[in-house]
Design a protein around this motif. Structure first.
Motif, PDB file in Angstrom:
ATOM      1  N   ARG A 234      44.874  40.435  29.889  1.00 58.96           N
ATOM      2  CA  ARG A 234      45.722  41.038  30.932  1.00 58.96           C
ATOM      3  C   ARG A 234      44.858  41.304  32.165  1.00 58.96           C
ATOM      4  N   THR A 236      44.842  40.464  35.395  1.00 62.60           N
ATOM      5  CA  THR A 236      45.308  40.933  36.707  1.00 62.60           C
ATOM      6  C   THR A 236      45.650  42.414  36.666  1.00 62.60           C
ATOM      7  N   GLU A 237      46.319  42.824  35.575  1.00 59.94           N
ATOM      8  CA  GLU A 237      46.661  44.252  35.466  1.00 59.94           C
ATOM      9  C   GLU A 237      45.404  45.113  35.396  1.00 59.94           C
ATOM     10  N   ARG A 239      42.494  44.399  36.631  1.00 60.90           N
ATOM     11  CA  ARG A 239      41.853  44.416  37.953  1.00 60.90           C
ATOM     12  C   ARG A 239      42.573  45.383  38.898  1.00 60.90           C
ATOM     13  N   GLU A 240      43.918  45.409  38.794  1.00 62.89           N
ATOM     14  CA  GLU A 240      44.687  46.296  39.678  1.00 62.89           C
ATOM     15  C   GLU A 240      44.532  47.761  39.302  1.00 62.89           C
ATOM     16  N   GLN A 241      44.625  48.030  37.993  1.00 63.02           N
ATOM     17  CA  GLN A 241      44.641  49.428  37.559  1.00 63.02           C
ATOM     18  C   GLN A 241      43.255  50.030  37.358  1.00 63.02           C
ATOM     19  N   HIS A 242      42.288  49.190  37.007  1.00 65.02           N
ATOM     20  CA  HIS A 242      40.922  49.694  36.765  1.00 65.02           C
ATOM     21  C   HIS A 242      39.919  48.771  37.435  1.00 65.02           C
ATOM     22  N   PRO A 243      39.901  48.782  38.795  1.00 60.10           N
ATOM     23  CA  PRO A 243      39.038  47.823  39.505  1.00 60.10           C
ATOM     24  C   PRO A 243      37.556  47.945  39.159  1.00 60.10           C
ATOM     25  N   TYR A 246      36.973  46.367  35.829  1.00 55.89           N
ATOM     26  CA  TYR A 246      37.111  44.908  35.933  1.00 55.89           C
ATOM     27  C   TYR A 246      35.819  44.291  36.479  1.00 55.89           C
ATOM     28  N   ALA A 258      40.911  36.901  36.184  1.00 57.66           N
ATOM     29  CA  ALA A 258      42.070  37.213  37.022  1.00 57.66           C
ATOM     30  C   ALA A 258      42.325  36.095  38.028  1.00 57.66           C
ATOM     31  N   SER A 259      41.307  35.250  38.250  1.00 56.44           N
ATOM     32  CA  SER A 259      41.490  34.144  39.195  1.00 56.44           C
ATOM     33  C   SER A 259      42.029  32.896  38.489  1.00 56.44           C
TER      34      SER A 259
END
Ligand SMILES: [Zn+2]
Length: 272
Positions: A234, A236-237, A239-243, A246, A258-259
């Motif tokens: 998961r 992308t999630e 990376r968004e929620q816990h940069p 990540y 995520a890429s």
């Protein structure tokens, strides 16, 4: 005369046996290309992560998988017959987490044991308050026995690959293995990882719904293994929620999932 006939007959039997044996042993061996093509179609069919991987990573993965399956023996527990599908699906996911590094990190791995389903292990549990140690039993879906052996439940491996929901027993156990054999990261990375763990612990204590499995709040080792499952499945999630988490994982695995293509889960299937 009879003796000569018997001797001739025996010679004929030995020659026939030798000829048949030779004929069987010269049956053409499967070419590397045929086998790789079969593994690739198996991965295309059963492993949604395969569709996400960039072409270059796919080629590296197939090479590494070849190396892995040549070296790591698989054993079935309690009479379980280990199939090629089991070896390929476990091996591919073990190799997935190593794709960012040039070297092959599984030289010390002595083998993988497959169970049909969850398995029971004896475990000593220490009471945090009293320090009293009690012998007990625990049911597990996977276990990494230091740098020696990985033990997996096939049922959980299959559920993991099909769902791609952040629960992945193979990624979890092989991350333990890598952390044990090659503990990496500098002090700053370690401190930052501890702060991410503290964040998860507070969220769990507050009873909040967390993206990461609360099991990761157990200790730093479990946190890393749980975070790795989400990092790959998961991405992308996470990376968004816990940069921060990540980036720490990206720098540790030298990969940026995520890429890659967005994940597509296969329909869930319990029997296979
Ligand atoms: Zn664990």
């Amino acid at each position: 005369m009879a003796r000569v006939l018997i001797i001739l007959l025996l010679i004929a039997i030995v020659l026939a046996w030798w000829y048949l044996r030779k004929k069987r042993s010269v049956a053409p061996l499967e070419s590397l290309e045929t086998r790789t093509a079969r593994w690739q179609s198996l991965l295309e069919r059963d492993w949604p992560m395969w569709q996400r991987l960039p072409a270059e990573q796919r080629a590296t993965l197939l090479d590494r998988l070849e190396h892995f399956l040549e070296r790591v023996p698989f054993t079935g527990a309690h009479g379980l017959v280990v199939t090629e599908e089991m070896r390929v699906l476990v091996g591919a996911q073990a190799c997935l987490i190593t794709l960012g590094s040039d070297d092959y990190p599984f030289d010390d791995l002595h083998g993988v044991t497959m169970h049909r389903d969850e398995f029971v292990v004896e475990e000593a549990v220490e009471d945090e308050d009293t320090g009293v140690v009690t012998e007990g039993y625990q049911t597990l879906s996977g276990q990494a026995i230091e740098s020696d052996r990985i033990v997996l439940s096939w049922k959980d491996v299959l559920e993991s690959v099909r769902r791609q929901d952040g629960y992945n027993v193979v990624i979890h156990e092989f991350t333990h293995f890598l952390e044990h054999t090659r503990p990496g990261g500098d002090r700053a990375a370690r401190v930052a990882l501890e702060s991410c763990l503290a964040e998860l612990r507070s969220a769990v204590d507050r009873g909040e719904q967390t993206l990461l499995d609360p099991y990761g709040a157990e200790d730093i080792t479990e946190f890393l293994a749980v975070a790795a499952e989400f990092f790959f499945e998961r991405s992308t999630e996470l990376r968004e929620q816990h940069p921060l988490l990540y980036v720490l994982l990206r720098d540790s695995f030298h990969l940026d999932p995520a890429s890659w293509e967005a994940p597509v889960a296969l329909p869930s299937q319990t029997e296979h």
